[in-house]
Design a protein around this motif. Structure first.
Motif, PDB file in Angstrom:
ATOM      1  N   LEU A  95      87.129  16.897  72.936  1.00 33.24           N
ATOM      2  CA  LEU A  95      87.205  18.090  72.113  1.00 33.24           C
ATOM      3  C   LEU A  95      86.639  17.787  70.733  1.00 33.24           C
ATOM      4  CD1 LEU A  95      89.090  19.089  74.391  1.00 33.24           C
ATOM      5  CD2 LEU A  95      90.536  20.089  72.604  1.00 33.24           C
ATOM      6  N   ARG A  96      85.801  18.691  70.257  1.00 35.66           N
ATOM      7  CA  ARG A  96      85.296  18.565  68.893  1.00 35.66           C
ATOM      8  C   ARG A  96      86.392  18.963  67.904  1.00 35.66           C
ATOM      9  NH1 ARG A  96      81.691  21.989  67.118  1.00 35.66           N
ATOM     10  NH2 ARG A  96      82.086  23.611  68.671  1.00 35.66           N
ATOM     11  N   THR A  97      86.246  18.520  66.666  1.00 27.46           N
ATOM     12  CA  THR A  97      87.132  18.950  65.587  1.00 27.46           C
ATOM     13  C   THR A  97      86.303  19.670  64.535  1.00 27.46           C
ATOM     14  OG1 THR A  97      88.639  17.088  65.933  1.00 27.46           O
ATOM     15  CG2 THR A  97      88.773  18.220  63.816  1.00 27.46           C
ATOM     16  N   VAL A  98      86.747  20.870  64.161  1.00 29.47           N
ATOM     17  CA  VAL A  98      86.057  21.644  63.140  1.00 29.47           C
ATOM     18  C   VAL A  98      87.014  21.915  61.991  1.00 29.47           C
ATOM     19  CG1 VAL A  98      84.531  22.703  64.846  1.00 29.47           C
ATOM     20  CG2 VAL A  98      86.643  23.871  64.181  1.00 29.47           C
ATOM     21  N   ASP A  99      86.452  22.192  60.831  1.00 24.84           N
ATOM     22  CA  ASP A  99      87.243  22.592  59.673  1.00 24.84           C
ATOM     23  C   ASP A  99      87.089  24.089  59.474  1.00 24.84           C
ATOM     24  OD1 ASP A  99      88.088  19.992  59.046  1.00 24.84           O
ATOM     25  OD2 ASP A  99      86.246  19.598  57.916  1.00 24.84           O
ATOM     26  N   VAL A 100      88.200  24.788  59.349  1.00 21.69           N
ATOM     27  CA  VAL A 100      88.154  26.230  59.124  1.00 21.69           C
ATOM     28  C   VAL A 100      87.687  26.491  57.698  1.00 21.69           C
ATOM     29  CG1 VAL A 100      89.503  28.358  59.051  1.00 21.69           C
ATOM     30  CG2 VAL A 100      89.999  26.636  60.790  1.00 21.69           C
ATOM     31  N   ALA A 106      93.978  34.544  64.995  1.00 22.03           N
ATOM     32  CA  ALA A 106      93.013  35.130  64.070  1.00 22.03           C
ATOM     33  C   ALA A 106      91.601  34.690  64.402  1.00 22.03           C
ATOM     34  CB  ALA A 106      93.349  34.725  62.638  1.00 22.03           C
ATOM     35  N   ILE A 107      90.649  35.526  64.045  1.00 22.96           N
ATOM     36  CA  ILE A 107      89.244  35.120  64.099  1.00 22.96           C
ATOM     37  C   ILE A 107      88.921  34.403  62.803  1.00 22.96           C
ATOM     38  CG2 ILE A 107      86.854  35.901  64.258  1.00 22.96           C
ATOM     39  CD1 ILE A 107      87.845  38.320  65.815  1.00 22.96           C
ATOM     40  N   VAL A 108      88.367  33.209  62.913  1.00 25.56           N
ATOM     41  CA  VAL A 108      88.016  32.417  61.743  1.00 25.56           C
ATOM     42  C   VAL A 108      86.589  31.890  61.905  1.00 25.56           C
ATOM     43  CG1 VAL A 108      90.410  31.710  61.366  1.00 25.56           C
ATOM     44  CG2 VAL A 108      88.885  30.231  62.708  1.00 25.56           C
ATOM     45  N   GLU A 109      86.010  31.486  60.791  1.00 28.59           N
ATOM     46  CA  GLU A 109      84.718  30.804  60.826  1.00 28.59           C
ATOM     47  C   GLU A 109      84.952  29.341  60.474  1.00 28.59           C
ATOM     48  OE1 GLU A 109      80.135  31.367  59.169  1.00 28.59           O
ATOM     49  OE2 GLU A 109      81.797  32.339  58.122  1.00 28.59           O
ATOM     50  N   ALA A 110      84.199  28.447  61.099  1.00 34.32           N
ATOM     51  CA  ALA A 110      84.359  27.015  60.859  1.00 34.32           C
ATOM     52  C   ALA A 110      83.107  26.437  60.222  1.00 34.32           C
ATOM     53  CB  ALA A 110      84.675  26.296  62.166  1.00 34.32           C
ATOM     54  N   ASP A 111      83.183  25.156  59.892  1.00 37.37           N
ATOM     55  CA  ASP A 111      82.080  24.510  59.183  1.00 37.37           C
ATOM     56  C   ASP A 111      80.843  24.309  60.042  1.00 37.37           C
ATOM     57  OD1 ASP A 111      83.251  22.616  60.797  1.00 37.37           O
ATOM     58  OD2 ASP A 111      83.356  21.055  59.259  1.00 37.37           O
ATOM     59  N   ILE A 122      87.186  24.850  73.802  1.00 38.35           N
ATOM     60  CA  ILE A 122      88.391  24.602  73.024  1.00 38.35           C
ATOM     61  C   ILE A 122      88.085  23.508  72.001  1.00 38.35           C
ATOM     62  CG2 ILE A 122      90.799  23.823  73.113  1.00 38.35           C
ATOM     63  CD1 ILE A 122      90.883  24.844  76.010  1.00 38.35           C
ATOM     64  N   VAL A 123      88.502  23.722  70.755  1.00 34.30           N
ATOM     65  CA  VAL A 123      88.284  22.727  69.707  1.00 34.30           C
ATOM     66  C   VAL A 123      89.574  22.542  68.917  1.00 34.30           C
ATOM     67  CG1 VAL A 123      85.818  23.300  69.468  1.00 34.30           C
ATOM     68  CG2 VAL A 123      87.502  24.425  67.983  1.00 34.30           C
ATOM     69  N   PHE A 124      89.713  21.375  68.301  1.00 38.86           N
ATOM     70  CA  PHE A 124      90.745  21.188  67.290  1.00 38.86           C
ATOM     71  C   PHE A 124      90.219  21.799  65.990  1.00 38.86           C
ATOM     72  CE2 PHE A 124      91.619  17.330  69.981  1.00 38.86           C
ATOM     73  CZ  PHE A 124      92.815  17.804  70.496  1.00 38.86           C
ATOM     74  N   ALA A 125      91.084  22.490  65.268  1.00 38.56           N
ATOM     75  CA  ALA A 125      90.663  23.172  64.043  1.00 38.56           C
ATOM     76  C   ALA A 125      91.607  22.801  62.907  1.00 38.56           C
ATOM     77  CB  ALA A 125      90.645  24.677  64.249  1.00 38.56           C
ATOM     78  N   THR A 126      91.050  22.233  61.859  1.00 39.75           N
ATOM     79  CA  THR A 126      91.840  21.804  60.702  1.00 39.75           C
ATOM     80  C   THR A 126      91.911  22.926  59.678  1.00 39.75           C
ATOM     81  OG1 THR A 126      91.145  19.519  61.043  1.00 39.75           O
ATOM     82  CG2 THR A 126      92.080  20.071  58.898  1.00 39.75           C
ATOM     83  N   LEU A 127      93.131  23.250  59.275  1.00 43.13           N
ATOM     84  CA  LEU A 127      93.359  24.320  58.301  1.00 43.13           C
ATOM     85  C   LEU A 127      93.829  23.720  56.984  1.00 43.13           C
ATOM     86  CD1 LEU A 127      93.353  27.469  58.195  1.00 43.13           C
ATOM     87  CD2 LEU A 127      95.787  27.362  58.687  1.00 43.13           C
ATOM     88  N   ASP A 128      93.061  23.965  55.932  1.00 44.17           N
ATOM     89  CA  ASP A 128      93.373  23.419  54.613  1.00 44.17           C
ATOM     90  C   ASP A 128      94.481  24.229  53.947  1.00 44.17           C
ATOM     91  OD1 ASP A 128      92.659  23.345  51.421  1.00 44.17           O
ATOM     92  OD2 ASP A 128      92.132  21.461  52.419  1.00 44.17           O
TER      93      ASP A 128
END
Length: 265
Positions: free
Chosen positions: A8-13, A28-33, A72-78
């Motif tokens: 799985l890739r990891t993206v930053d929201v 929620a719909i979000v955009e990632a890096d 499916i990705v891991f998503a980091t939320l700041d």
């Protein structure tokens, strides 16, 4: 059919686009890096990380079985997101979800599957029914199909309600051998006439190595906290045990599904 080791890739929201209020846990719909849009499932929502674990395991099992599931990705939320959101309910959710969450690629333009409009051929219907019996997914009913039509193909989404036993962790082996009673409400059960064929095929695909590789994807931090297990490894082993025992006794849930179908039609 060959499959590589699941990764799985990891993206930053980077941007909160909008909530999907039809979901009880406010995804929620979000955009990632990477500039893609995703449907973000929050660790701070009602069922917490257990829903994310169910989504992860179920989705990657479906992928191995050749079914269509959004990436499916891991998503980091700041932590900064919780400071600027004006909606208090969403603000609380964002603050409770700082760190590692789960997200699925957003299928832009997809429409909700309607069994009255789209006919699903028996093999595919049987494959989806078999999957949901394996993972004890209660959320594939006519009222809430959790399937989308995208580019004229059927895609599976929203598996957070699967593996419902892990909210209390009763006897794992006993749970694994139980039939899936809720299959009687499955939206595709009337078309599922090839369950024996699918059972033989899918049991061969879901090897112990593949099951262990999928369960190994679960982040350690999601297995800590509210857990009856002494270590994260014991926690992972419980998921592995459930899946391996359930596969070995799949004739139980297959026969139950076939009986439910006969009663239905």
């Amino acid at each position: 059919m060959t499959h590589s080791q699941p990764q799985l890739r990891t993206v930053d929201v980077t941007r909160y686009v909008k909530p999907l209020r039809e979901g009880g846990s406010l995804p929620a719909i979000v955009e990632a890096d990477d500039n893609f849009l995703y449907v973000l499932k929050f660790r701070g929502a009602g069922q917490g990380v257990k829903a994310l674990i169910a989504e992860l395991i179920a989705g990657e099992i479906a992928r191995i079985l050749g079914l269509r599931v959004p990436e499916i990705v891991f998503a980091t939320l700041d932590e900064a997101f919780g400071r600027t959101e004006p909606d208090e309910e969403i603000q609380d959710l964002l603050r409770a979800s700082e760190g590692l969450n789960l997200a699925l690629h957003y299928l832009s333009g997809a429409i909700t599957f309607d069994a009255l409009v789209t006919n699903v051929e028996p093999k595919l219907a049987s494959q989806i029914v078999w999957l949901d019996c394996l993972i004890t997914n209660v959320d594939r009913t006519a009222r809430n199909t959790n399937m989308l039509m995208w580019h004229k193909e059927l895609w599976l989404i929203d598996h957070g309600a699967a593996f419902y036993f892990h909210h209390s962790w009763p006897n794992v082996e006993e749970q694994a051998r139980r039939p899936f009673a809720q299959v009687k409400d499955h939206v595709l059960l009337p078309q599922a006439t090839a369950l024996d064929e699918v059972d033989a095929e899918y049991r061969g695909l879901l090897t112990p190595e593949r099951i262990r590789a999928i369960v190994a994807l679960i982040p350690d931090e999601w297995l800590l906290g509210d857990s009856p297990f002494a270590t994260t490894e014991e926690h992972r082993q419980a998921y592995i045990q459930f899946l391996e025992v359930r596969l070995a006794s799949s004739e139980i849930f297959v026969k139950a599904a076939q009986h439910a179908r006969k009663a239905l039609i």
